[in-house]
Design a protein around this motif. Structure first.
Motif, PDB file in Angstrom:
ATOM      1  N   PHE A  12      -9.507   9.554 -25.107  1.00 39.32           N
ATOM      2  CA  PHE A  12      -9.870   8.169 -24.820  1.00 39.32           C
ATOM      3  C   PHE A  12      -9.962   7.990 -23.304  1.00 39.32           C
ATOM      4  O   PHE A  12      -9.080   8.448 -22.572  1.00 39.32           O
ATOM      5  CB  PHE A  12      -8.816   7.211 -25.388  1.00 39.32           C
ATOM      6  CG  PHE A  12      -8.806   7.149 -26.886  1.00 39.32           C
ATOM      7  CD1 PHE A  12      -9.691   6.320 -27.565  1.00 39.32           C
ATOM      8  CD2 PHE A  12      -7.918   7.918 -27.620  1.00 39.32           C
ATOM      9  CE1 PHE A  12      -9.690   6.262 -28.944  1.00 39.32           C
ATOM     10  CE2 PHE A  12      -7.897   7.855 -29.005  1.00 39.32           C
ATOM     11  CZ  PHE A  12      -8.793   7.032 -29.668  1.00 39.32           C
ATOM     12  N   ALA A  13     -10.975   7.294 -22.853  1.00 35.18           N
ATOM     13  CA  ALA A  13     -11.178   7.093 -21.416  1.00 35.18           C
ATOM     14  C   ALA A  13     -10.001   6.354 -20.783  1.00 35.18           C
ATOM     15  O   ALA A  13      -9.683   6.598 -19.609  1.00 35.18           O
ATOM     16  CB  ALA A  13     -12.487   6.343 -21.177  1.00 35.18           C
ATOM     17  N   VAL A  26     -18.494   8.027 -31.643  1.00 41.03           N
ATOM     18  CA  VAL A  26     -18.053   6.781 -32.267  1.00 41.03           C
ATOM     19  C   VAL A  26     -18.899   6.583 -33.516  1.00 41.03           C
ATOM     20  O   VAL A  26     -20.116   6.757 -33.492  1.00 41.03           O
ATOM     21  CB  VAL A  26     -18.209   5.590 -31.296  1.00 41.03           C
ATOM     22  CG1 VAL A  26     -17.761   4.299 -31.942  1.00 41.03           C
ATOM     23  CG2 VAL A  26     -17.421   5.838 -30.017  1.00 41.03           C
ATOM     24  N   SER A  38     -12.283   2.551 -28.552  1.00 42.07           N
ATOM     25  CA  SER A  38     -13.524   3.224 -28.928  1.00 42.07           C
ATOM     26  C   SER A  38     -14.275   3.806 -27.730  1.00 42.07           C
ATOM     27  O   SER A  38     -15.342   4.378 -27.891  1.00 42.07           O
ATOM     28  CB  SER A  38     -14.447   2.277 -29.701  1.00 42.07           C
ATOM     29  OG  SER A  38     -14.840   1.196 -28.903  1.00 42.07           O
ATOM     30  N   ARG A  39     -13.699   3.684 -26.538  1.00 40.88           N
ATOM     31  CA  ARG A  39     -14.336   4.287 -25.358  1.00 40.88           C
ATOM     32  C   ARG A  39     -13.769   5.688 -25.169  1.00 40.88           C
ATOM     33  O   ARG A  39     -12.575   5.855 -24.946  1.00 40.88           O
ATOM     34  CB  ARG A  39     -14.075   3.446 -24.115  1.00 40.88           C
ATOM     35  CG  ARG A  39     -14.877   2.185 -24.112  1.00 40.88           C
ATOM     36  CD  ARG A  39     -14.881   1.526 -22.744  1.00 40.88           C
ATOM     37  NE  ARG A  39     -15.389   0.187 -22.869  1.00 40.88           N
ATOM     38  CZ  ARG A  39     -14.716  -0.916 -22.581  1.00 40.88           C
ATOM     39  NH1 ARG A  39     -13.482  -0.838 -22.125  1.00 40.88           N
ATOM     40  NH2 ARG A  39     -15.259  -2.090 -22.739  1.00 40.88           N
ATOM     41  N   ASP A  57     -23.760   4.387 -30.061  1.00 41.29           N
ATOM     42  CA  ASP A  57     -23.416   4.507 -28.640  1.00 41.29           C
ATOM     43  C   ASP A  57     -22.134   3.778 -28.299  1.00 41.29           C
ATOM     44  O   ASP A  57     -21.370   4.217 -27.442  1.00 41.29           O
ATOM     45  CB  ASP A  57     -24.555   3.965 -27.768  1.00 41.29           C
ATOM     46  CG  ASP A  57     -25.792   4.848 -27.847  1.00 41.29           C
ATOM     47  OD1 ASP A  57     -25.647   6.072 -28.069  1.00 41.29           O
ATOM     48  OD2 ASP A  57     -26.905   4.316 -27.701  1.00 41.29           O
ATOM     49  N   SER A  58     -21.913   2.637 -28.966  1.00 38.93           N
ATOM     50  CA  SER A  58     -20.711   1.849 -28.697  1.00 38.93           C
ATOM     51  C   SER A  58     -20.432   0.932 -29.885  1.00 38.93           C
ATOM     52  O   SER A  58     -21.297   0.698 -30.713  1.00 38.93           O
ATOM     53  CB  SER A  58     -20.873   1.027 -27.417  1.00 38.93           C
ATOM     54  OG  SER A  58     -21.939   0.105 -27.560  1.00 38.93           O
ATOM     55  N   CYS A  59     -19.213   0.424 -29.918  1.00 37.31           N
ATOM     56  CA  CYS A  59     -18.813  -0.492 -30.983  1.00 37.31           C
ATOM     57  C   CYS A  59     -19.032  -1.936 -30.550  1.00 37.31           C
ATOM     58  O   CYS A  59     -19.068  -2.227 -29.351  1.00 37.31           O
ATOM     59  CB  CYS A  59     -17.329  -0.282 -31.304  1.00 37.31           C
ATOM     60  SG  CYS A  59     -16.977   1.312 -32.068  1.00 37.31           S
ATOM     61  N   PRO A  81     -11.571  -2.768 -27.067  1.00 38.60           N
ATOM     62  CA  PRO A  81     -12.657  -1.828 -26.793  1.00 38.60           C
ATOM     63  C   PRO A  81     -12.177  -0.481 -26.253  1.00 38.60           C
ATOM     64  O   PRO A  81     -12.864   0.530 -26.415  1.00 38.60           O
ATOM     65  CB  PRO A  81     -13.535  -2.568 -25.783  1.00 38.60           C
ATOM     66  CG  PRO A  81     -12.686  -3.648 -25.225  1.00 38.60           C
ATOM     67  CD  PRO A  81     -11.687  -3.995 -26.273  1.00 38.60           C
ATOM     68  N   ALA A  82     -10.988  -0.432 -25.660  1.00 38.57           N
ATOM     69  CA  ALA A  82     -10.472   0.848 -25.168  1.00 38.57           C
ATOM     70  C   ALA A  82     -10.249   1.835 -26.315  1.00 38.57           C
ATOM     71  O   ALA A  82     -10.239   3.047 -26.101  1.00 38.57           O
ATOM     72  CB  ALA A  82      -9.169   0.630 -24.392  1.00 38.57           C
ATOM     73  N   ASN A 138     -13.992   9.820 -23.610  1.00 37.31           N
ATOM     74  CA  ASN A 138     -14.475  10.862 -22.716  1.00 37.31           C
ATOM     75  C   ASN A 138     -14.779  12.020 -23.658  1.00 37.31           C
ATOM     76  O   ASN A 138     -13.874  12.765 -24.047  1.00 37.31           O
ATOM     77  CB  ASN A 138     -13.407  11.238 -21.695  1.00 37.31           C
ATOM     78  CG  ASN A 138     -13.867  12.342 -20.760  1.00 37.31           C
ATOM     79  OD1 ASN A 138     -14.654  13.206 -21.143  1.00 37.31           O
ATOM     80  ND2 ASN A 138     -13.364  12.322 -19.543  1.00 37.31           N
ATOM     81  N   THR A 139     -16.025  12.108 -24.109  1.00 36.45           N
ATOM     82  CA  THR A 139     -16.375  13.091 -25.138  1.00 36.45           C
ATOM     83  C   THR A 139     -16.310  14.522 -24.620  1.00 36.45           C
ATOM     84  O   THR A 139     -16.085  15.445 -25.397  1.00 36.45           O
ATOM     85  CB  THR A 139     -17.768  12.809 -25.728  1.00 36.45           C
ATOM     86  OG1 THR A 139     -18.728  12.795 -24.672  1.00 36.45           O
ATOM     87  CG2 THR A 139     -17.782  11.487 -26.476  1.00 36.45           C
TER      88      THR A 139
END
Length: 123
Positions: free
Chosen positions: A115-116, A50, A106-107, A11-13, A103-104, A109-110
C-alpha cells in the motif's frame, strides 16, 4: 479487463458514495438481504491491481478498525493490517460499502506490492 472471472481490474476505486452507487449500477450489483449494496473495490491478493466486483459470497459484513480489505481466491474478502499506514487506515469498524471513505486502502505501489500509505512500503 476481467479478473479471474468474478471482477474487473480498474485504475482506481470510487471516492464518494455517489460514485460507488454509480459503479455498482454499472456492474448490476444487487443488494444483500439487508438492502446494502454488494459492490466492492479492493486490491487483489498480491497487491498488484485494484479489482471491482459484486460481492455475492455472504451478506455485507462489518470489518475491524485498523484493517483494509483485499480479495482472495474466487472473490472472497480478507482483512489486511494497515497499522503502519501514515494516513487513511480505518479508525472505526466499517462496512465494505464504506470503503470510499478510506482511499488509502486501495492506493497501491504495484511495483513493490504494498500500500502506498504503508510506512514500510519502499518508494
Amino acid at each position: 479487463m476481467s479478473y479471474k472471472g468474478f471482477g474487473y481490474i480498474v485504475d482506481s476505486c470510487p471516492l464518494s458514495k455517489a460514485n460507488t452507487t454509480e459503479a455498482a449500477s454499472k456492474l448490476n450489483c444487487i443488494n444483500d438481504v439487508f438492502g446494502r449494496s454488494q459492490y466492492v473495490c479492493v486490491p487483489n491478493e498480491n497487491l498488484t491491481a485494484v479489482v471491482e466486483f459484486c460481492y455475492t459470497k455472504s451478506i455485507v459484513g462489518l470489518y475491524q478498525a485498523g484493517y483494509c480489505l483485499k480479495t482472495i481466491k474466487d472473490g472472497y474478502l480478507d482483512q489486511i493490517s494497515c497499522k503502519n499506514f501514515t494516513e487513511g487506515c480505518p479508525t472505526a469498524p466499517y462496512r465494505s460499502t464504506e470503503l470510499y471513505k478510506y482511499p488509502a486502502c486501495s492506493r497501491l505501489n504495484t511495483e513493490f506490492r504494498c500500500f502506498a500509505a504503508d510506512s514500510l512500503c519502499v518508494s
